[in-house]
Design a protein around this motif. Structure first.
Motif, PDB file in Angstrom:
ATOM      1  N   PHE A  66      -7.214  96.257  20.619  1.00 34.75           N
ATOM      2  CA  PHE A  66      -8.192  95.593  19.579  1.00 34.75           C
ATOM      3  C   PHE A  66      -8.722  94.240  20.114  1.00 34.75           C
ATOM      4  N   ASN A  67      -7.817  93.521  20.693  1.00 32.82           N
ATOM      5  CA  ASN A  67      -8.142  91.998  21.064  1.00 32.82           C
ATOM      6  C   ASN A  67      -8.652  92.050  22.609  1.00 32.82           C
ATOM      7  N   GLU A  68      -8.696  93.234  23.142  1.00 31.47           N
ATOM      8  CA  GLU A  68      -9.294  93.295  24.710  1.00 31.47           C
ATOM      9  C   GLU A  68     -10.646  93.893  24.260  1.00 31.47           C
ATOM     10  N   GLY A  69     -11.089  94.388  23.070  1.00 30.59           N
ATOM     11  CA  GLY A  69     -12.645  94.798  22.528  1.00 30.59           C
ATOM     12  C   GLY A  69     -12.781  96.110  23.113  1.00 30.59           C
ATOM     13  N   ASP A  70     -11.917  96.776  23.423  1.00 32.99           N
ATOM     14  CA  ASP A  70     -12.141  98.058  24.436  1.00 32.99           C
ATOM     15  C   ASP A  70     -12.111  99.375  23.351  1.00 32.99           C
ATOM     16  N   ALA A  71     -13.242  99.899  22.891  1.00 32.80           N
ATOM     17  CA  ALA A  71     -13.430 100.994  22.055  1.00 32.80           C
ATOM     18  C   ALA A  71     -12.874 102.085  22.584  1.00 32.80           C
ATOM     19  N   ASN A  72     -12.778 102.530  23.868  1.00 30.75           N
ATOM     20  CA  ASN A  72     -12.331 103.673  24.271  1.00 30.75           C
ATOM     21  C   ASN A  72     -10.755 103.538  24.176  1.00 30.75           C
ATOM     22  N   LYS A  73     -10.077 102.474  24.563  1.00 33.71           N
ATOM     23  CA  LYS A  73      -8.583 102.311  24.821  1.00 33.71           C
ATOM     24  C   LYS A  73      -8.136 102.361  23.137  1.00 33.71           C
ATOM     25  N   ILE A  74      -8.820 101.799  22.270  1.00 34.04           N
ATOM     26  CA  ILE A  74      -8.209 101.752  20.896  1.00 34.04           C
ATOM     27  C   ILE A  74      -8.575 103.214  20.343  1.00 34.04           C
ATOM     28  N   SER A  75      -9.780 103.800  20.480  1.00 34.53           N
ATOM     29  CA  SER A  75      -9.677 105.119  19.901  1.00 34.53           C
ATOM     30  C   SER A  75      -8.521 106.047  20.466  1.00 34.53           C
ATOM     31  N   SER A  76      -8.057 105.856  21.666  1.00 34.19           N
ATOM     32  CA  SER A  76      -7.119 106.713  22.152  1.00 34.19           C
ATOM     33  C   SER A  76      -5.876 106.735  21.243  1.00 34.19           C
ATOM     34  N   PHE A  77      -5.873 105.684  20.457  1.00 31.36           N
ATOM     35  CA  PHE A  77      -4.490 105.790  19.458  1.00 31.36           C
ATOM     36  C   PHE A  77      -4.661 106.586  18.372  1.00 31.36           C
ATOM     37  N   TYR A  78      -5.956 107.488  18.158  1.00 25.25           N
ATOM     38  CA  TYR A  78      -6.092 108.043  16.768  1.00 25.25           C
ATOM     39  C   TYR A  78      -6.090 109.661  17.224  1.00 25.25           C
ATOM     40  N   ALA A  79      -5.593 110.557  16.270  1.00 19.78           N
ATOM     41  CA  ALA A  79      -5.794 111.746  16.286  1.00 19.78           C
ATOM     42  C   ALA A  79      -7.312 112.276  16.052  1.00 19.78           C
ATOM     43  N   ASP A  80      -7.540 113.550  16.653  1.00 20.60           N
ATOM     44  CA  ASP A  80      -8.614 113.956  16.644  1.00 20.60           C
ATOM     45  C   ASP A  80      -9.415 113.919  15.231  1.00 20.60           C
ATOM     46  N   ASN A  81      -8.592 114.360  14.023  1.00 20.95           N
ATOM     47  CA  ASN A  81      -8.856 114.171  12.818  1.00 20.95           C
ATOM     48  C   ASN A  81      -8.722 112.980  11.768  1.00 20.95           C
ATOM     49  N   ALA A  82      -8.308 112.074  12.665  1.00 21.41           N
ATOM     50  CA  ALA A  82      -7.918 110.893  11.927  1.00 21.41           C
ATOM     51  C   ALA A  82      -9.115 110.200  11.176  1.00 21.41           C
ATOM     52  N   ILE A  83      -8.440 109.349   9.985  1.00 20.80           N
ATOM     53  CA  ILE A  83      -9.200 108.731   8.947  1.00 20.80           C
ATOM     54  C   ILE A  83      -8.989 107.181   9.026  1.00 20.80           C
ATOM     55  N   ASN A  84     -10.182 106.436   9.298  1.00 18.79           N
ATOM     56  CA  ASN A  84      -9.880 105.080   9.298  1.00 18.79           C
ATOM     57  C   ASN A  84     -10.627 104.486   7.764  1.00 18.79           C
ATOM     58  N   HIS A  85      -9.948 104.098   6.933  1.00 22.50           N
ATOM     59  CA  HIS A  85     -10.786 103.458   5.766  1.00 22.50           C
ATOM     60  C   HIS A  85     -10.553 102.155   5.611  1.00 22.50           C
ATOM     61  N   GLN A  86     -11.360 101.286   6.063  1.00 24.88           N
ATOM     62  CA  GLN A  86     -11.515  99.793   5.828  1.00 24.88           C
ATOM     63  C   GLN A  86     -12.061  99.868   4.167  1.00 24.88           C
ATOM     64  N   VAL A  87     -11.400  99.470   3.295  1.00 28.16           N
ATOM     65  CA  VAL A  87     -11.691  99.537   1.932  1.00 28.16           C
ATOM     66  C   VAL A  87     -12.947  98.883   1.527  1.00 28.16           C
ATOM     67  N   ALA A  88     -13.740  98.047   2.303  1.00 26.67           N
ATOM     68  CA  ALA A  88     -14.858  97.328   2.160  1.00 26.67           C
ATOM     69  C   ALA A  88     -15.913  98.306   2.531  1.00 26.67           C
ATOM     70  N   ASN A  89     -15.580  99.139   3.386  1.00 24.83           N
ATOM     71  CA  ASN A  89     -16.381 100.172   3.724  1.00 24.83           C
ATOM     72  C   ASN A  89     -16.213 101.668   3.493  1.00 24.83           C
ATOM     73  N   GLU A  90     -16.830 102.573   3.723  1.00 17.53           N
ATOM     74  CA  GLU A  90     -16.518 104.049   3.457  1.00 17.53           C
ATOM     75  C   GLU A  90     -15.871 104.363   4.602  1.00 17.53           C
ATOM     76  N   PRO A  91     -15.052 105.463   4.471  1.00 20.05           N
ATOM     77  CA  PRO A  91     -14.015 105.944   5.187  1.00 20.05           C
ATOM     78  C   PRO A  91     -14.744 106.720   6.742  1.00 20.05           C
ATOM     79  N   VAL A  92     -14.304 106.348   7.547  1.00 20.81           N
ATOM     80  CA  VAL A  92     -14.710 106.837   8.704  1.00 20.81           C
ATOM     81  C   VAL A  92     -13.796 107.877   9.221  1.00 20.81           C
ATOM     82  N   GLU A  93     -14.341 109.155   9.383  1.00 23.59           N
ATOM     83  CA  GLU A  93     -13.597 110.417   9.766  1.00 23.59           C
ATOM     84  C   GLU A  93     -13.845 110.866  10.909  1.00 23.59           C
TER      85      GLU A  93
END
Length: 118
Positions: free
Chosen positions: A14-41
């Motif tokens: 995250f601190n490197e600002g690397d979207a490719n690297k950070i997204s590699s930590f997620y499963a293909d069907n992951a959900i990221n829900h920052q409660v101030a926003n709609e869930p990202v699936e």
């Protein structure tokens, strides 16, 4: 890798600002829900979210605490401008399958001089 260790690596990416690297930590069907926003699936949508966020604002995550409970890790964080938040990460097979984050969106938008939705 234990959930706590995975989140430590996630913070570094995250601190490197690397979207490719950070997204590699997620499963293909992951959900990221920052409660101030709609869930990202889905990993591709999560990658797109981070790409946009890293392009719009310089963000730094300073770890205050990381706790682990079974397959969950809990991150308490702050940033250099005084924002604070926490995130909950559910880990399965070494990947994030669900993430929920709590933070003050209005303060974030104002601090980064970003448009405030009406």
């Amino acid at each position: 890798m234990q959930p706590k260790e995975l989140v430590e690596s996630w913070v570094k990416a995250f601190n490197e600002g690397d979207a490719n690297k950070i997204s590699s930590f997620y499963a293909d069907n992951a959900i990221n829900h920052q409660v101030a926003n709609e869930p990202v699936e889905g990993k591709a949508a999560i990658h797109a979210m981070f790409s946009e966020e890293f392009a719009n604002a310089e963000m730094v995550c300073i770890t205050e605490n990381i706790f682990q409970d079974g397959d969950w890790a809990i991150l308490e964080w702050k940033d250099p401008i005084g924002l604070r938040g926490c995130g909950f990460f559910q880990i399965e097979n070494g990947l994030i399958v669900f993430q929920r984050g709590y933070w003050d969106k209005l303060s974030f938008l104002k601090a980064h001089d970003l448009p405030i939705p009406q």
